[in-house]
Design a protein around this motif. Structure first.
Motif, PDB file in Angstrom:
ATOM      1  N   VAL A 160      14.787   2.336   3.818  1.00 35.64           N
ATOM      2  CA  VAL A 160      14.021   3.024   4.857  1.00 35.64           C
ATOM      3  C   VAL A 160      13.753   2.024   5.976  1.00 35.64           C
ATOM      4  N   GLN A 161      14.254   2.303   7.164  1.00 34.82           N
ATOM      5  CA  GLN A 161      14.103   1.376   8.280  1.00 34.82           C
ATOM      6  C   GLN A 161      13.164   1.959   9.323  1.00 34.82           C
ATOM      7  N   GLY A 162      12.040   1.266   9.542  1.00 33.45           N
ATOM      8  CA  GLY A 162      11.102   1.673  10.562  1.00 33.45           C
ATOM      9  C   GLY A 162      11.389   0.979  11.877  1.00 33.45           C
ATOM     10  N   PRO A 163      10.417   0.952  12.780  1.00 34.37           N
ATOM     11  CA  PRO A 163      10.611   0.290  14.070  1.00 34.37           C
ATOM     12  C   PRO A 163      10.996  -1.177  13.881  1.00 34.37           C
ATOM     13  N   HIS A 164      11.893  -1.652  14.747  1.00 36.81           N
ATOM     14  CA  HIS A 164      12.315  -3.046  14.662  1.00 36.81           C
ATOM     15  C   HIS A 164      12.798  -3.483  16.038  1.00 36.81           C
ATOM     16  N   GLY A 165      12.727  -4.783  16.304  1.00 37.60           N
ATOM     17  CA  GLY A 165      13.199  -5.241  17.601  1.00 37.60           C
ATOM     18  C   GLY A 165      13.113  -6.743  17.765  1.00 37.60           C
TER      19      GLY A 165
ATOM     20  N   ASP B 280       0.840  -1.196   0.000  1.00 40.10           N
ATOM     21  CA  ASP B 280       0.000   0.000   0.000  1.00 40.10           C
ATOM     22  C   ASP B 280       0.880   1.253   0.000  1.00 40.10           C
ATOM     23  N   VAL B 281       0.703   2.104  -1.011  1.00 41.43           N
ATOM     24  CA  VAL B 281       1.533   3.302  -1.143  1.00 41.43           C
ATOM     25  C   VAL B 281       1.378   4.219   0.065  1.00 41.43           C
ATOM     26  N   ALA B 282       0.159   4.344   0.566  1.00 38.43           N
ATOM     27  CA  ALA B 282      -0.069   5.213   1.724  1.00 38.43           C
ATOM     28  C   ALA B 282       0.712   4.724   2.940  1.00 38.43           C
ATOM     29  N   GLU B 283       0.797   3.409   3.113  1.00 42.82           N
ATOM     30  CA  GLU B 283       1.531   2.857   4.248  1.00 42.82           C
ATOM     31  C   GLU B 283       3.036   3.064   4.099  1.00 42.82           C
ATOM     32  N   ILE B 284       3.539   2.934   2.877  1.00 42.07           N
ATOM     33  CA  ILE B 284       4.972   3.163   2.668  1.00 42.07           C
ATOM     34  C   ILE B 284       5.299   4.652   2.821  1.00 42.07           C
ATOM     35  N   ARG B 285       4.399   5.518   2.370  1.00 43.13           N
ATOM     36  CA  ARG B 285       4.581   6.959   2.583  1.00 43.13           C
ATOM     37  C   ARG B 285       4.626   7.270   4.077  1.00 43.13           C
ATOM     38  N   ARG B 286       3.761   6.639   4.822  1.00 40.14           N
ATOM     39  CA  ARG B 286       3.754   6.842   6.280  1.00 40.14           C
ATOM     40  C   ARG B 286       5.086   6.391   6.882  1.00 40.14           C
ATOM     41  N   LEU B 287       5.598   5.258   6.404  1.00 47.31           N
ATOM     42  CA  LEU B 287       6.875   4.751   6.892  1.00 47.31           C
ATOM     43  C   LEU B 287       7.992   5.757   6.624  1.00 47.31           C
ATOM     44  N   ILE B 288       8.043   6.294   5.409  1.00 46.18           N
ATOM     45  CA  ILE B 288       9.083   7.259   5.060  1.00 46.18           C
ATOM     46  C   ILE B 288       8.944   8.528   5.895  1.00 46.18           C
TER      47      ILE B 288
ATOM     48  N   SER C 116      10.164  -2.196   6.975  1.00 45.67           N
ATOM     49  CA  SER C 116      11.225  -1.633   6.143  1.00 45.67           C
ATOM     50  C   SER C 116      10.757  -1.528   4.699  1.00 45.67           C
ATOM     51  N   ALA C 117      11.396  -0.639   3.958  1.00 46.35           N
ATOM     52  CA  ALA C 117      11.100  -0.516   2.526  1.00 46.35           C
ATOM     53  C   ALA C 117      12.387  -0.203   1.784  1.00 46.35           C
TER      54      ALA C 117
END
Length: 212
Positions: free
Chosen positions: A76-81, A11-19, A101-102
């Motif tokens: 692009v690295q989002g939350p991770h753990g 979903d483009v909106a979700e990847i935009r949110r991630l960035i 991530s993306a």
């Protein structure tokens, strides 16, 4: 990044949110001297509604990467753990790592000096917005000569990716009760507590339940 249909984020909106929430990215290029990587902040291009990003590199990173001449990979690295097998209950299991991530790939466009200056201005304004007394690019004690010298030491770019791989691994392959336990573990006060990752899991879990 190896893809798994269960974890694919398309979903483009979700990847935009991630960035937007994780603007500190890794730039990777394959050069004659081998792989090179740099780290810079980027912004979504506000004039587009796709995954186009804008940013800059400091000289001579533009030459090192061959910026504008070859493919650039933006990670692009989002939350991770870390996820402990102890959170899975009394069942055979091993540890894992949850993450969002993306990867955005394409040949970037080099910006003109005026375009680069506008991007630099927007970057400063974007991040200073959270400060009680923002210090914007053109405000004193900065003067026009200082800002001009700053621009000349950087190279701006715009990347409209031609290939995108997004992955959201948040225990989607586990039963609901396990997902809830993992969220509770990440929300707790232990060594691997990570509220940001817990929030991402909670958000994804709620969306998946609503779609059933």
């Amino acid at each position: 990044m190896r893809q798994n249909p269960s974890f694919a984020m398309t979903d483009v909106a979700e990847i935009r949110r991630l960035i937007a929430r994780n603007p500190w990215v890794t730039l990777v290029s394959s050069t004659e001297d081998g792989l090179v990587a740099s780290h810079y902040a980027v912004l979504l291009d506000e004039e587009r509604d796709d995954l186009t990003i804008v940013g800059h590199v400091g000289k001579p990173d533009d030459l090192i990467h061959g910026l504008g001449q070859r493919e650039l990979l933006v990670v692009v690295q989002g939350p991770h753990g870390y996820v402990s097998p102890g959170w899975y209950g009394d069942t055979p299991s091993v540890p894992t790592w949850n993450f969002v991530s993306a990867h955005l790939s394409g040949i970037p466009e080099i910006l003109t000096p005026d375009e680069n200056l506008r991007v630099l201005d927007k970057l400063v304004a974007h991040f200073e917005n959270g400060m009680p007394q923002p210090r914007l690019l053109w405000e004193r004690p900065n003067d026009p000569d200082f800002v001009t010298r700053l621009e000349r030491g950087t190279v701006g770019f715009r990347l409209t990716p031609t290939r995108v791989v997004g992955k959201r691994k948040l225990s989607q392959n586990k039963p609901d009760e396990v997902v809830e336990t993992v969220i509770a573990g990440l929300d707790g006060g232990g060594a691997y507590a990570d509220p940001r990752l817990a929030d991402e899991m909670r958000r994804d879990f709620a969306a998946r339940k609503a779609a059933r």
